[in-house]
Write a protein that holds these residues in place. Structure first.
Motif, PDB file in Angstrom:
ATOM      1  N   LYS A  10       0.774  -1.057   0.069  1.00 29.91           N
ATOM      2  CA  LYS A  10      -0.027  -0.066  -0.188  1.00 29.91           C
ATOM      3  C   LYS A  10       0.864   1.290   0.053  1.00 29.91           C
ATOM      4  CE  LYS A  10      -3.669   2.220   2.613  1.00 29.91           C
ATOM      5  NZ  LYS A  10      -3.235   3.614   3.072  1.00 29.91           N
ATOM      6  N   ASP A  11       1.916   1.285   0.883  1.00 30.57           N
ATOM      7  CA  ASP A  11       2.814   2.371   0.969  1.00 30.57           C
ATOM      8  C   ASP A  11       3.442   2.443  -0.533  1.00 30.57           C
ATOM      9  OD1 ASP A  11       2.039   2.761   3.540  1.00 30.57           O
ATOM     10  OD2 ASP A  11       4.014   1.807   4.400  1.00 30.57           O
ATOM     11  N   MET A  12       3.820   1.626  -0.976  1.00 24.81           N
ATOM     12  CA  MET A  12       4.641   1.633  -2.459  1.00 24.81           C
ATOM     13  C   MET A  12       3.799   2.174  -3.150  1.00 24.81           C
ATOM     14  SD  MET A  12       6.528  -1.028  -4.720  1.00 24.81           S
ATOM     15  CE  MET A  12       4.929  -1.917  -5.377  1.00 24.81           C
ATOM     16  N   ILE A  13       2.435   1.602  -3.617  1.00 27.37           N
ATOM     17  CA  ILE A  13       1.483   2.072  -4.378  1.00 27.37           C
ATOM     18  C   ILE A  13       1.340   3.698  -4.299  1.00 27.37           C
ATOM     19  CG2 ILE A  13      -0.924   2.108  -5.516  1.00 27.37           C
ATOM     20  CD1 ILE A  13      -0.800  -1.037  -4.486  1.00 27.37           C
ATOM     21  N   GLU A  14       1.074   4.055  -3.008  1.00 20.38           N
ATOM     22  CA  GLU A  14       0.721   5.413  -2.737  1.00 20.38           C
ATOM     23  C   GLU A  14       2.022   6.414  -2.989  1.00 20.38           C
ATOM     24  OE1 GLU A  14      -0.131   5.310   1.256  1.00 20.38           O
ATOM     25  OE2 GLU A  14      -2.308   5.180   1.018  1.00 20.38           O
ATOM     26  N   LYS A  15       3.009   5.984  -2.781  1.00 20.73           N
ATOM     27  CA  LYS A  15       4.285   6.640  -3.163  1.00 20.73           C
ATOM     28  C   LYS A  15       4.343   6.838  -4.758  1.00 20.73           C
ATOM     29  CE  LYS A  15       7.048   5.916   1.145  1.00 20.73           C
ATOM     30  NZ  LYS A  15       8.119   5.101   1.508  1.00 20.73           N
ATOM     31  N   ILE A  16       4.469   5.694  -5.588  1.00 19.35           N
ATOM     32  CA  ILE A  16       4.225   5.740  -6.867  1.00 19.35           C
ATOM     33  C   ILE A  16       3.372   6.579  -7.412  1.00 19.35           C
ATOM     34  CG2 ILE A  16       4.152   4.519  -9.238  1.00 19.35           C
ATOM     35  CD1 ILE A  16       5.631   2.057  -7.142  1.00 19.35           C
ATOM     36  N   ASN A  17       2.009   6.520  -6.789  1.00 21.31           N
ATOM     37  CA  ASN A  17       1.023   7.281  -7.494  1.00 21.31           C
ATOM     38  C   ASN A  17       0.977   8.681  -7.095  1.00 21.31           C
ATOM     39  OD1 ASN A  17      -0.041   4.974  -8.734  1.00 21.31           O
ATOM     40  ND2 ASN A  17      -1.879   4.773  -7.384  1.00 21.31           N
ATOM     41  N   GLN A  18       1.813   8.998  -6.238  1.00 17.35           N
ATOM     42  CA  GLN A  18       1.940  10.451  -5.627  1.00 17.35           C
ATOM     43  C   GLN A  18       2.890  11.207  -6.307  1.00 17.35           C
ATOM     44  OE1 GLN A  18       1.815  10.273  -1.409  1.00 17.35           O
ATOM     45  NE2 GLN A  18      -0.334  10.111  -1.239  1.00 17.35           N
ATOM     46  N   SER A  19       3.986  10.456  -6.866  1.00 14.89           N
ATOM     47  CA  SER A  19       5.058  10.940  -7.578  1.00 14.89           C
ATOM     48  C   SER A  19       4.635  11.940  -8.866  1.00 14.89           C
ATOM     49  CB  SER A  19       6.113  10.001  -7.968  1.00 14.89           C
ATOM     50  OG  SER A  19       5.539   9.287  -9.080  1.00 14.89           O
ATOM     51  N   ASN A  20       5.401  12.656  -9.401  1.00 16.65           N
ATOM     52  CA  ASN A  20       5.035  13.523 -10.425  1.00 16.65           C
ATOM     53  C   ASN A  20       5.655  13.123 -11.692  1.00 16.65           C
ATOM     54  OD1 ASN A  20       3.796  15.436  -8.640  1.00 16.65           O
ATOM     55  ND2 ASN A  20       5.754  16.331  -8.196  1.00 16.65           N
ATOM     56  N   ASP A  21       6.069  11.913 -11.700  1.00 18.75           N
ATOM     57  CA  ASP A  21       6.590  11.567 -13.066  1.00 18.75           C
ATOM     58  C   ASP A  21       5.616  11.014 -14.017  1.00 18.75           C
ATOM     59  OD1 ASP A  21       6.007   9.064 -11.942  1.00 18.75           O
ATOM     60  OD2 ASP A  21       8.000   8.393 -11.837  1.00 18.75           O
ATOM     61  N   GLY A  22       4.381  11.046 -13.658  1.00 15.48           N
ATOM     62  CA  GLY A  22       3.298  10.395 -14.436  1.00 15.48           C
ATOM     63  C   GLY A  22       2.993   9.134 -14.506  1.00 15.48           C
ATOM     64  N   ASP A  23       3.762   8.263 -13.920  1.00 14.75           N
ATOM     65  CA  ASP A  23       3.416   6.908 -13.853  1.00 14.75           C
ATOM     66  C   ASP A  23       2.567   6.637 -12.758  1.00 14.75           C
ATOM     67  OD1 ASP A  23       5.182   6.077 -16.002  1.00 14.75           O
ATOM     68  OD2 ASP A  23       6.923   5.738 -14.816  1.00 14.75           O
ATOM     69  N   GLN A  24       1.613   6.013 -12.964  1.00 14.06           N
ATOM     70  CA  GLN A  24       0.425   5.627 -12.006  1.00 14.06           C
ATOM     71  C   GLN A  24       0.215   3.869 -12.125  1.00 14.06           C
ATOM     72  OE1 GLN A  24      -1.135   7.961  -9.998  1.00 14.06           O
ATOM     73  NE2 GLN A  24       0.582   8.929 -10.710  1.00 14.06           N
ATOM     74  N   ILE A  25       0.008   3.399 -10.897  1.00 12.04           N
ATOM     75  CA  ILE A  25      -0.280   2.159 -10.928  1.00 12.04           C
ATOM     76  C   ILE A  25      -2.001   1.935 -10.821  1.00 12.04           C
ATOM     77  CG2 ILE A  25      -0.491   0.144  -9.418  1.00 12.04           C
ATOM     78  CD1 ILE A  25       2.252   0.777  -8.302  1.00 12.04           C
ATOM     79  N   SER A  26      -2.453   1.407 -11.951  1.00 13.40           N
ATOM     80  CA  SER A  26      -3.969   1.464 -12.286  1.00 13.40           C
ATOM     81  C   SER A  26      -4.555   0.125 -11.939  1.00 13.40           C
ATOM     82  CB  SER A  26      -4.272   2.208 -13.295  1.00 13.40           C
ATOM     83  OG  SER A  26      -3.603   1.421 -14.369  1.00 13.40           O
TER      84      SER A  26
END
Length: 137
Positions: A10-26
């Motif tokens: 959960k923490d990893m997904i949140e960090k990735i989805n909050q980053s500004n590089d445009g990559d999102q886990i969907s």
């Protein structure tokens, strides 16, 4: 693993989805063996897909656990009541009731954990995945 890993995922997904590089886990695609990852995705509102990397015979046995208990082949802890052949269909070879996916001869603690995991979680994940199947034209 069941207590620690979901928090880390959960923490990893949140960090990735909050980053500004445009990559999102969907979407999360996970083996039923790590079905806790599917639970995390569900709680986060992320699409998910369960996969079964094992043999279809093992999946068929897991899905038949309630019937195996009802028919007196195994007890509620997954222990064979008698040594019989289990025939799920004529297309799947028979399997001895002493050689089930959760059987760990001599290690009842491991067998109980694995059987509980199959009965409580794997059946849920498979049923959930089958219920959400969509046919693509």
């Amino acid at each position: 693993m069941l207590k620690v890993m979901p928090v880390h995922l959960k923490d990893m997904i949140e960090k990735i989805n909050q980053s500004n590089d445009g990559d999102q886990i969907s979407c999360v695609i996970a083996s039923i063996a790590v079905g806790w990852a599917l639970e995390v995705a569900e709680k986060m509102g992320i699409k998910r897909a369960a996969v079964w990397p094992g043999g279809l015979g093992d999946l068929a046995i897991v899905l038949r656990i309630p019937k195996l208990i009802q028919d007196g082949m195994i007890d509620t802890k997954g222990t064979p009541i008698k040594d019989n052949l289990i025939w799920l269909s004529k297309e799947i070879p028979a399997r001895s009731s002493t050689e089930l996916p959760w059987s760990f001869s001599g290690d009842s603690k491991k067998q109980n954990f694995t059987f509980e995991y199959y009965t409580l979680r794997a059946n849920h994940y498979v049923t959930m995945q089958l219920a959400s199947l969509q046919l693509i034209p």
